[in-house]
Write an enzyme that holds these catalytic residues in place. Sequence first.
Site, PDB file in Angstrom:
ATOM      1  N   GLU A 154       0.853  -1.088   0.070  1.00  0.00           N
ATOM      2  CA  GLU A 154       0.120   0.048  -0.182  1.00  0.00           C
ATOM      3  C   GLU A 154       0.828   1.280  -0.186  1.00  0.00           C
ATOM      4  O   GLU A 154       1.249   1.823   1.290  1.00  0.00           O
ATOM      5  CB  GLU A 154      -0.970  -0.003   1.188  1.00  0.00           C
ATOM      6  CG  GLU A 154      -2.274  -0.897   1.125  1.00  0.00           C
ATOM      7  CD  GLU A 154      -3.085  -0.998   2.310  1.00  0.00           C
ATOM      8  OE1 GLU A 154      -2.661  -0.410   3.510  1.00  0.00           O
ATOM      9  OE2 GLU A 154      -4.046  -1.562   2.382  1.00  0.00           O
ATOM     10  N   GLU A 241      -6.257  -7.060  -0.934  1.00  0.00           N
ATOM     11  CA  GLU A 241      -6.643  -6.953   0.418  1.00  0.00           C
ATOM     12  C   GLU A 241      -7.900  -6.271   0.439  1.00  0.00           C
ATOM     13  O   GLU A 241      -8.420  -5.262  -0.108  1.00  0.00           O
ATOM     14  CB  GLU A 241      -5.347  -6.236   1.068  1.00  0.00           C
ATOM     15  CG  GLU A 241      -5.777  -5.890   2.680  1.00  0.00           C
ATOM     16  CD  GLU A 241      -4.824  -5.194   3.181  1.00  0.00           C
ATOM     17  OE1 GLU A 241      -3.656  -5.386   2.986  1.00  0.00           O
ATOM     18  OE2 GLU A 241      -4.793  -4.327   4.168  1.00  0.00           O
TER      19      GLU A 241
END
Length: 318
Positions: A154, A241
């Site tokens: 991320e 995710e």
Amino acid sequence: MKRFLCILAVLFSVMTAVAISPVKTYGQLQVNGAQLCDQQGNPVVLRGVSFGWHNIWPRFYNKKAVKWLKDDWHATVVRAAIGASSVDDHYGENPQFALDCLYPVVDAAIKQGLYVIIDWHSHTLQQEAAVTFFGQVARKYGNRPNVIYELFNEPVNDSWDDLKAYATAVIKEIRRYDPDNVILMGCPHWDQDIHIVADSPLKGFTNLMYTVHFYAATHHQWLRDRMADAVKKGIPVFVSECAGVEASGDGPINAEEWQAWVDCMEQNKVSYACWSLSDKNETSSMLLPRAKATGQWTDDLIKPWGKMVRNTLLKYNP
């Protein structure tokens, strides 16, 4: 009647094969346009579970947990989240420990015929370390069709231009040893700015996809629209995710928004891995602390989000 029975037998055989071994069924994955496909070019949607950070929940990084996720939860993909920084005992501090956690999960996925995402679980650019890490795992597993590489979990504050330069360096290292397994790359702002990627995707690489992450109680229709628009523009997306809770990983489950996300992913044939196989005191953690590390998780050991994930996988995976 005999023809009808033969057709039923064939269908049952195909469904059983997927349940037993997704890799045997789908083979070497490839990316065609915006779609993840099997070795024959047919669309594939993988659905599964992400382990939590290896350096916080190493006890779950074992072969029996992987087997249980396949057999009892019907996961077709698992994700090993190798903590690259931030939390104590991360890859930068203890690379051998990271590999000691990773390898049993990958080896078990290969044995069970599952796909496995090797996730560089970082929020900051660490190009040199990432090149070293992915070079090492690509040398070891590059000849296995099970493996999917996730280059950057991320990104937070990095520009897309900087991320493209990073991705180029890491992809080139992987391709030295592995010419064809699928690679996933994160996009800016916690994997939400897929529209920026859609306007300027990486060039010159094959079997490359881009990740979107969502937490359904926080990220609503605007992000679903953004993802769907990117797919329409030909950008291959993998939700590596996701959870039904708030972006903090905690807070109440929003079942309605979760189902809206599932519907969107199914409609757009987007694969996904749910966060996380862990026993943290937060809503997105799937198991209670008294759950064994090695599976055999009965309902009284699975938290509400874990039950929702398991039910989703049982519904949509064969």
